[in-house]
Enzyme design. Structure first.
Site, PDB file in Angstrom:
ATOM      1  CD  GLN A 112      19.530   9.164 -14.013  1.00 53.66           C
ATOM      2  OE1 GLN A 112      20.404  10.018 -14.090  1.00 53.66           O
ATOM      3  NE2 GLN A 112      18.285   9.449 -13.719  1.00 53.66           N
ATOM      4  CB  SER A 115      18.780  10.773 -21.007  1.00 55.15           C
ATOM      5  OG  SER A 115      18.489  11.482 -19.846  1.00 55.15           O
ATOM      6  CD  GLU A 230      18.865  13.044 -11.712  1.00 54.84           C
ATOM      7  OE1 GLU A 230      17.787  12.593 -12.155  1.00 54.84           O
ATOM      8  OE2 GLU A 230      19.878  13.165 -12.404  1.00 54.84           O
TER       9      GLU A 230
HETATM   10  C1  FAD Z   1      25.903  17.189 -17.221  1.00 59.74           C
HETATM   11  C2  FAD Z   1      24.758  16.271 -17.538  1.00 59.74           C
HETATM   12  C3  FAD Z   1      24.729  15.006 -16.982  1.00 59.74           C
HETATM   13  C4  FAD Z   1      23.671  14.133 -17.280  1.00 59.74           C
HETATM   14  N1  FAD Z   1      23.703  12.868 -16.738  1.00 59.74           N
HETATM   15  C5  FAD Z   1      22.708  11.997 -17.063  1.00 59.74           C
HETATM   16  C6  FAD Z   1      22.773  10.636 -16.584  1.00 59.74           C
HETATM   17  O1  FAD Z   1      23.713  10.253 -15.880  1.00 59.74           O
HETATM   18  N2  FAD Z   1      21.801   9.785 -16.946  1.00 59.74           N
HETATM   19  C7  FAD Z   1      20.738  10.168 -17.722  1.00 59.74           C
HETATM   20  O2  FAD Z   1      19.869   9.339 -17.974  1.00 59.74           O
HETATM   21  N3  FAD Z   1      20.653  11.442 -18.203  1.00 59.74           N
HETATM   22  C8  FAD Z   1      21.618  12.358 -17.898  1.00 59.74           C
HETATM   23  N4  FAD Z   1      21.570  13.645 -18.386  1.00 59.74           N
HETATM   24  C9  FAD Z   1      20.492  13.994 -19.325  1.00 59.74           C
HETATM   25  C10 FAD Z   1      19.456  14.969 -18.798  1.00 59.74           C
HETATM   26  O3  FAD Z   1      18.600  14.360 -17.865  1.00 59.74           O
HETATM   27  C11 FAD Z   1      18.691  15.483 -20.020  1.00 59.74           C
HETATM   28  O4  FAD Z   1      19.618  16.202 -20.810  1.00 59.74           O
HETATM   29  C12 FAD Z   1      17.540  16.391 -19.638  1.00 59.74           C
HETATM   30  O5  FAD Z   1      16.514  15.657 -19.029  1.00 59.74           O
HETATM   31  C13 FAD Z   1      16.967  17.148 -20.864  1.00 59.74           C
HETATM   32  O6  FAD Z   1      16.684  16.280 -21.904  1.00 59.74           O
HETATM   33  P1  FAD Z   1      17.210  16.570 -23.395  1.00 59.74           P
HETATM   34  O7  FAD Z   1      18.677  16.826 -23.301  1.00 59.74           O
HETATM   35  O8  FAD Z   1      16.735  15.453 -24.247  1.00 59.74           O
HETATM   36  O9  FAD Z   1      16.525  17.953 -23.817  1.00 59.74           O
HETATM   37  P2  FAD Z   1      14.988  18.167 -24.396  1.00 59.74           P
HETATM   38  O10 FAD Z   1      14.110  17.323 -23.581  1.00 59.74           O
HETATM   39  O11 FAD Z   1      15.101  17.856 -25.866  1.00 59.74           O
HETATM   40  O12 FAD Z   1      14.797  19.653 -24.115  1.00 59.74           O
HETATM   41  C14 FAD Z   1      15.273  20.702 -24.980  1.00 59.74           C
HETATM   42  C15 FAD Z   1      14.751  22.040 -24.457  1.00 59.74           C
HETATM   43  O13 FAD Z   1      13.308  22.067 -24.514  1.00 59.74           O
HETATM   44  C16 FAD Z   1      12.767  22.392 -23.252  1.00 59.74           C
HETATM   45  N5  FAD Z   1      11.501  21.666 -23.030  1.00 59.74           N
HETATM   46  C17 FAD Z   1      11.257  20.356 -23.312  1.00 59.74           C
HETATM   47  N6  FAD Z   1       9.993  20.023 -22.937  1.00 59.74           N
HETATM   48  C18 FAD Z   1       9.434  21.138 -22.394  1.00 59.74           C
HETATM   49  C19 FAD Z   1       8.151  21.422 -21.789  1.00 59.74           C
HETATM   50  N7  FAD Z   1       7.203  20.484 -21.699  1.00 59.74           N
HETATM   51  N8  FAD Z   1       7.952  22.673 -21.321  1.00 59.74           N
HETATM   52  C20 FAD Z   1       8.918  23.641 -21.419  1.00 59.74           C
HETATM   53  N9  FAD Z   1      10.144  23.425 -21.981  1.00 59.74           N
HETATM   54  C21 FAD Z   1      10.411  22.188 -22.443  1.00 59.74           C
HETATM   55  C22 FAD Z   1      13.822  21.955 -22.255  1.00 59.74           C
HETATM   56  O14 FAD Z   1      13.717  22.656 -21.021  1.00 59.74           O
HETATM   57  C23 FAD Z   1      15.105  22.270 -22.985  1.00 59.74           C
HETATM   58  O15 FAD Z   1      15.439  23.639 -22.805  1.00 59.74           O
HETATM   59  C24 FAD Z   1      22.605  14.542 -18.112  1.00 59.74           C
HETATM   60  C25 FAD Z   1      22.637  15.835 -18.669  1.00 59.74           C
HETATM   61  C26 FAD Z   1      23.696  16.687 -18.393  1.00 59.74           C
HETATM   62  C27 FAD Z   1      23.695  18.060 -19.003  1.00 59.74           C
END
Ligand code: FAD
Length: 396
Positions: A112, A115, A230
């Site tokens: 996928q 991100s 998902e």
């Molecule tokens: C083990 C693992 C596997 C993954 N596999 C995939 C994959 O295969 N493909 C893919 O595309 N992605 C993948 N991901 C990515 C995952 O979808 C993202 O990490 C996730 O959506 C969070 O985005 P970010 O890491 O950019 O954090 P951010 O979006 O930067 O968030 C940082 C913090 O801020 C908080 N926050 C942000 N916005 C808000 C809001 N509006 N209200 C309250 N709190 C908020 C979040 O909850 C978090 O605690 C994976 C992640 C992990 C950990």
């Protein structure tokens, strides 16, 4: 005859003409797909026969008991749980014909590409660009946290096709061939020591227009179907009682009577009840889902799953004491790029660290709470700026 009796007879008849011990495993799986006994809720012609999803575990059990080859779902969770229902919901007949069978048999693994460094929770911020070029598209950008990209043949990809639209309106969804020379997959090591996921650089990657899923500009809608699937795939599996993390931790508890205290007992029982309630809710959800497209209800399952998995894996470390701090005896903290995602395998230390990702992957628990509040309970929306307002209209 009930659907359940009918499908049981079909499996028996299939096994009479396809002896698992004497048939090539791949040919067996292809024939099972063609007989509509792969994912029984999918429509006829695409591996199923439009039966209730609730019959799937029984069909899988009958095949497993007969010694039939497995399509190894643990190696293709994104394909089976997310790409397949999205292709079914939005694909053209040619796309369904091309992609679904090798996906189900495990010949083609999927990942996928959603991100990005600047687009996680705020997924609509995707900056990877897809520009039309003749009868195809040229894609440039960077994706991150891409689980299993190192094993994948195809990816579901969200890219920006119109930067002048409001952000949710300028996205388009593609099926990307990971063997294209412009796709560069580099491992990212996790807290567990393993590199389950990767960063993926896309440089002038060519995607034929026939691999656009849904209309140009419709990417946000298609991606939401994927994300709803998902959350069900991560949190809403119909499982047996005391399976998954609760099964592992209950087993640890039974094997270590010397470590028991009333306080640990009390916490284990509370979590056992939570896990059982979550399991029953998952069963109800899977019975409601006649076919591929869940709504936002799966979000609640995913939220509970993450909390329970983290609390249970933490409790297991406390039960085990010092022994729980030993990590992967024999292998150490060597970086490996695993073939499968394993939430409950290996040892207690691995489980504890891996569970940390459960409240991030598939949408963080904070974001999921927003979804439950707004889209399931109908509470007032989170404050958004004027710039974001058109999204609310698009979303409905
Ligand atoms: C083990 C693992 C596997 C993954 N596999 C995939 C994959 O295969 N493909 C893919 O595309 N992605 C993948 N991901 C990515 C995952 O979808 C993202 O990490 C996730 O959506 C969070 O985005 P970010 O890491 O950019 O954090 P951010 O979006 O930067 O968030 C940082 C913090 O801020 C908080 N926050 C942000 N916005 C808000 C809001 N509006 N209200 C309250 N709190 C908020 C979040 O909850 C978090 O605690 C994976 C992640 C992990 C950990």
């Amino acid at each position: 005859m009930s659907d359940a009796d009918d499908v049981r007879r079909q499996v028996e008849a299939f096994l009479e003409t396809h002896d698992p011990a004497a048939t090539d495993p791949l040919e067996f799986l292809r024939a099972r797909y063609d007989a509509g006994l792969a994912w029984v809720a999918f429509p006829a012609g695409h591996g199923g026969q439009g039966l209730p999803q609730a019959l799937q575990p029984e069909v899988d059990r009958l095949f497993a008991e007969a010694g039939a080859p497995s399509n190894r779902p643990e190696t293709n969770g994104i394909g089976l749980g997310m790409a397949a229902p999205t292709i079914l919901g939005f694909g053209t007949p040619a796309q369904k014909e091309r992609f679904l069978r090798p996906l189900w048999t495990g010949e083609e693994i999927w990942c996928q590409l959603f991100s990005e460094p600047g687009a996680g929770s705020d997924l609509a911020n995707v900056a990877t660009r897809a520009v039309r070029d003749g009868d195809g598209w040229v894609v440039n950008g960077q994706k991150v946290w891409t689980s299993g990209a190192h094993n994948a043949r195809f990816a579901i990809l969200l890219a920006r096709t119109d930067p002048d639209q409001v952000k949710h309106g300028g996205l388009t969804y593609f099926l990307c061939d990971m063997t294209d020379p412009g796709v560069d997959v580099r491992p990212l090591r996790q807290i567990t020591g393993e590199a389950e996921f990767n960063e993926v650089f896309l440089t002038d990657v060519r995607i034929p227009d026939g691999q656009r899923l849904g209309d140009e500009g419709q990417g946000w809608r298609v991606a939401n179907a994927t994300l709803n699937n998902e959350r069900v795939a991560i949190g809403g599996k119909a499982a047996a009682r005391e399976s998954g993390m609760i099964g592992v931790v209950a087993d640890t508890w039974r094997r270590h009577p010397e470590r028991r205290t009333p306080e640990l007992h009390d916490r284990l029982l509370r979590l056992w009840v939570d896990a059982e309630v979550a399991r029953q809710t998952g069963l109800r959800l899977s019975q409601k889902l006649a076919q591929g497209q869940p709504g936002p209800e799966g979000a609640g399952m995913k939220l509970s799953f993450a909390r329970i998995a983290q609390e249970l894996s933490g409790l297991e470390l406390e039960i085990l004491g010092e022994e729980g701090l030993r990590y992967e005896s024999g292998q150490g903290w060597t970086m490996v790029r695993p073939e499968r995602v394993d939430f409950t395998g290996r040892d207690a230390g691995f489980r504890y660290l891996r569970a940390k990702g459960n409240s991030i992957e598939g949408g963080t628990s904070e974001i999921i709470r927003n979804i439950v509040a707004e889209r399931v309970l109908g509470l007032p929306a989170e404050h958004r700026t004027d710039k974001d307002r058109p999204w609310k209209e698009l979303e409905r």
